[in-house]
Design a protein around this motif. Structure first.
Motif, PDB file in Angstrom:
ATOM      1  N   LEU A  31      37.863 -41.020  -0.636  1.00 18.13           N
ATOM      2  CA  LEU A  31      36.794 -40.897   0.348  1.00 18.13           C
ATOM      3  C   LEU A  31      37.240 -40.156   1.604  1.00 18.13           C
ATOM      4  O   LEU A  31      36.439 -39.943   2.516  1.00 18.13           O
ATOM      5  N   ARG A  32      38.537 -39.767   1.647  1.00 20.01           N
ATOM      6  CA  ARG A  32      39.112 -39.030   2.773  1.00 20.01           C
ATOM      7  C   ARG A  32      39.046 -39.832   4.084  1.00 20.01           C
ATOM      8  O   ARG A  32      38.922 -39.257   5.166  1.00 20.01           O
ATOM      9  N   ARG A  33      39.121 -41.169   3.964  1.00 19.76           N
ATOM     10  CA  ARG A  33      39.128 -42.009   5.153  1.00 19.76           C
ATOM     11  C   ARG A  33      40.552 -42.356   5.591  1.00 19.76           C
ATOM     12  O   ARG A  33      40.765 -42.737   6.731  1.00 19.76           O
ATOM     13  N   VAL A  34      41.495 -42.260   4.686  1.00 22.82           N
ATOM     14  CA  VAL A  34      42.896 -42.441   5.035  1.00 22.82           C
ATOM     15  C   VAL A  34      43.708 -41.371   4.337  1.00 22.82           C
ATOM     16  O   VAL A  34      43.222 -40.706   3.412  1.00 22.82           O
ATOM     17  N   ARG A  35      44.934 -41.207   4.773  1.00 22.17           N
ATOM     18  CA  ARG A  35      45.849 -40.305   4.070  1.00 22.17           C
ATOM     19  C   ARG A  35      47.225 -40.929   4.036  1.00 22.17           C
ATOM     20  O   ARG A  35      47.569 -41.770   4.890  1.00 22.17           O
ATOM     21  N   ALA A  36      48.016 -40.545   3.067  1.00 17.08           N
ATOM     22  CA  ALA A  36      49.383 -41.035   2.908  1.00 17.08           C
ATOM     23  C   ALA A  36      50.335 -39.921   3.291  1.00 17.08           C
ATOM     24  O   ALA A  36      50.236 -38.808   2.762  1.00 17.08           O
ATOM     25  N   VAL A  37      51.244 -40.213   4.217  1.00 14.51           N
ATOM     26  CA  VAL A  37      52.198 -39.202   4.672  1.00 14.51           C
ATOM     27  C   VAL A  37      53.595 -39.784   4.578  1.00 14.51           C
ATOM     28  O   VAL A  37      53.793 -41.003   4.479  1.00 14.51           O
ATOM     29  N   GLN A  38      54.583 -38.891   4.618  1.00 18.97           N
ATOM     30  CA  GLN A  38      55.976 -39.301   4.457  1.00 18.97           C
ATOM     31  C   GLN A  38      56.811 -38.636   5.543  1.00 18.97           C
ATOM     32  O   GLN A  38      56.686 -37.425   5.795  1.00 18.97           O
TER      33      GLN A  38
END
Length: 590
Positions: free
Chosen positions: A217-224
């Motif tokens: 839903l593009r409400r969160v994103r996962a980053v590293q």
């Protein structure tokens, strides 16, 4: 959907290509069309793999082989059978990714990926307020998330078996919970803290599936951060929603939304199952009405003929001719077949002469149920050979019944029926052809009214039910002790298979010659008193008259063992049949 023309050289390996194809589908996780992605992967490999070196080409071919297995859902063996109706489809996606990682030996591949990413992360971006440059956060892909998910599962016990009943996974509840947690913690939190703080298996799985939905839903994103911790943070689009309840409602709509196809055909979504010629006119009628089945299911090819070569069943050949999706199986209730049917998302399943009993899982799959075209007027002649049974019983009429199936044999409520007369000379082949046309007409008339709710199924009169089994070889041995009318009915009831079997035994000392009687009629001849059934009374160009228990039958056409069909006139030109010869039971095959 975006253009999927790709260059294999642009990808690090087959897994990168597979993930690219998954992302390009732009559908919810539970709606990923595995079969279509597999077909696209294979087409790309077919046209470009020869450009690669031997090692890289081998990797793509191994992946292609595994995709063929994955397409049939056989890549995921379970120690104990699991009811697919009770499994959230997204769990199988996770299971598939984990299984693929273990199969491919992804540890080495991840090491290579780490080196490449380490080189990529040399880029620096200045902070707005000045100071030393910082490493840029890299958005992680689905595979990296799955690896982290697997580590969390290990801490709860089993990291391989992830299936759980739906009722224990209220996914939309987890969506709202994760959103609230992100807001409470300032919009950014470690992946392990968000999913694994409780270290409860149900929570970990449910939260991970909810996280996949939020990413979709593009409400969160996962980053590293470099190659270190994975963080989950609110996306810019998250500010468009006032509360977690709004997000939960949007997730419900996303989870329930059907897959949209630009080339969606008109009419209901039908899965059609069958095997013999009886089913072919119905399939052709559906296609002619622009109600082409989304999937046709038949048994696999069968060995037939003197060469014992494998031949497609008639319905499979018709489906190929009509260029319809075809699935061949000996077990329609197996996991692979259930997955194929579920992927077709049928409104209704229709069967005709299929020969396999549908189990409870399959019966419950389509919203409008599973319908069967049965070749009798139910409740009479339930079972596998209704056409032969009606002829053998001397019936003057039969018919076709469309009914909704339940777990008992030919037991469900009747939607519609059509009567078909039986002529005195009709053979099983003759009647089957007429019944097939009647079945096609009946379905095309009744199915629209049923789907629109204008036809309500009516329970059968179960007290009047009769049952018939599958024909066997012995059913074709002619019983000359029966009355002539019954002998004639038996002969014409088994013309297709196993054939009306007898043997001509001359009065002189000759071995009996096995015959199939292909055509007969009741003769207007009264045998002398005491005549043994099976004795030849007359033999001439008009036929061979054979005594029965009562009356006599005139044999009109025969086929000698290993020979071709002959009119009696031609048979008598080669064989001297005389009064007093006998027709007896053929010798049993060793």
């Amino acid at each position: 959907m975006q253009d999927l023309r790709v260059d294999l050289a642009a990808f690090q390996g087959p897994l990168d290509l597979l993930l690219h194809l998954v992302i390009q589908e732009e559908v919810d996780v539970q709606d990923i069309p595995i079969a279509r992605i597999a077909d696209r992967f294979l087409e790309i490999c077919r046209t470009q793999v020869e450009r690669l070196d031997v090692d890289r080409a081998g990797e793509y071919l191994v992946m292609a082989t595994q995709l063929l297995v994955l397409k049939s859902r056989a890549l995921l063996p379970r120690d104990t059978p699991v009811d697919l109706e009770d499994i959230d489809p997204r769990l199988d996606l996770v299971r598939q990714l984990l299984e693929y990682r273990r199969f491919k030996g992804a540890a080495a591949e991840l090491a290579d990926r780490a080196e490449v990413q380490a080189q990529r992360l040399q880029a620096r971006v200045p902070k707005a307020a000045g100071g030393p440059p910082a490493e840029e956060d890299l958005e992680v892909d689905l595979f990296v998330l799955v690896e982290a998910f697997q580590r969390l599962l290990r801490e709860t016990g089993d990291d391989e078996f992830v299936a759980m009943p739906k009722e224990r996974l209220p996914i939309t509840h987890f969506v709202g919970h994760i959103f609230d947690e992100l807001v409470r913690l300032g919009g950014r939190v470690r992946f392990t803290e968000l999913l694994g703080s409780a270290r409860d298996r149900t929570y970990v799985i449910g939260a991970f599936l909810a996280l996949l939905e939020l990413i979709k839903l593009r409400r969160v994103r996962a980053v590293q951060e470099g190659l270190g911790e994975i963080y989950i943070e609110l996306g810019e689009a998250a500010t468009d929603l006032a509360t977690a309840e709004d997000l939960e409602e949007q997730a419900v709509r996303a989870l329930d939304a059907p897959e949209i196809h630009e080339d969606e055909a008109p009419g209901p979504r039908i899965v059609f199952m069958g095997s013999p010629e009886f089913a072919v006119p119905t399939l052709r009628s559906l296609v002619a009405a622009r109600w082409s089945p989304r999937l046709v299911i038949t048994p696999p090819p069968r060995r037939a003929g003197r060469g014992r070569g494998a031949r497609q069943v008639p319905l499979a050949q018709a489906a190929d001719d009509l260029q319809l999706p075809l699935h061949r199986t000996n077990d329609v209730n197996g996991r692979a077949s259930l997955a194929e049917v579920a992927a077709a998302r049928p409104d209704v399943v229709v069967t005709a002469g299929f020969g396999q009993k549908l189990g409870a899982d399959l019966l419950a799959l389509p919203p409008r149920g599973c319908l069967n075209l049965h070749a009798s007027l139910l409740p009479r002649y339930r079972g596998a050979s209704p056409i032969a049974a009606a002829i053998r019983a001397g019936e003057s009429r039969t018919g076709v019944t469309l009914f909704r199936m339940d777990e008992e044999l030919d037991h469900g409520p009747v939607i519609a029926a059509r009567e078909v007369p039986i002529g005195p000379g009709d053979t099983a082949d003759d009647l089957s052809r007429r019944m097939a046309e009647a079945a096609a007409q009946l379905l095309m008339e009744a199915l629209p009214a049923y789907l629109e709710g204008r036809l309500e199924p009516v329970p059968q009169e179960h007290a009047e039910a009769t049952y018939v089994g599958r024909l066997c070889k012995e059913d074709g041995v002619i019983e000359w002790r029966q009355p002539a009318a019954r002998v004639h009915d038996q002969i014409r009831s088994v013309t297709s298979w196993p054939g009306a079997q007898t043997a001509w035994q001359p009065k002189v000392r000759h071995a009996a010659l096995a015959l199939l009687v292909l055509q007969s009629e009741v003769a207007a001849v009264v045998p002398p008193g005491g005549t043994t059934p099976g004795v030849v009374l007359e033999a001439g160009p008009e036929g061979i008259v054979v005594a029965c228990g009562e009356g006599a039958v005139r044999v009109l056409q025969v086929r000698p063992a290993g020979g071709r069909a002959l009119a009696v006139r031609d048979f008598l030109n080669a064989r001297r049949v005389v009064a007093g010869d006998r027709f007896v039971a053929p010798a049993r095959e060793a």
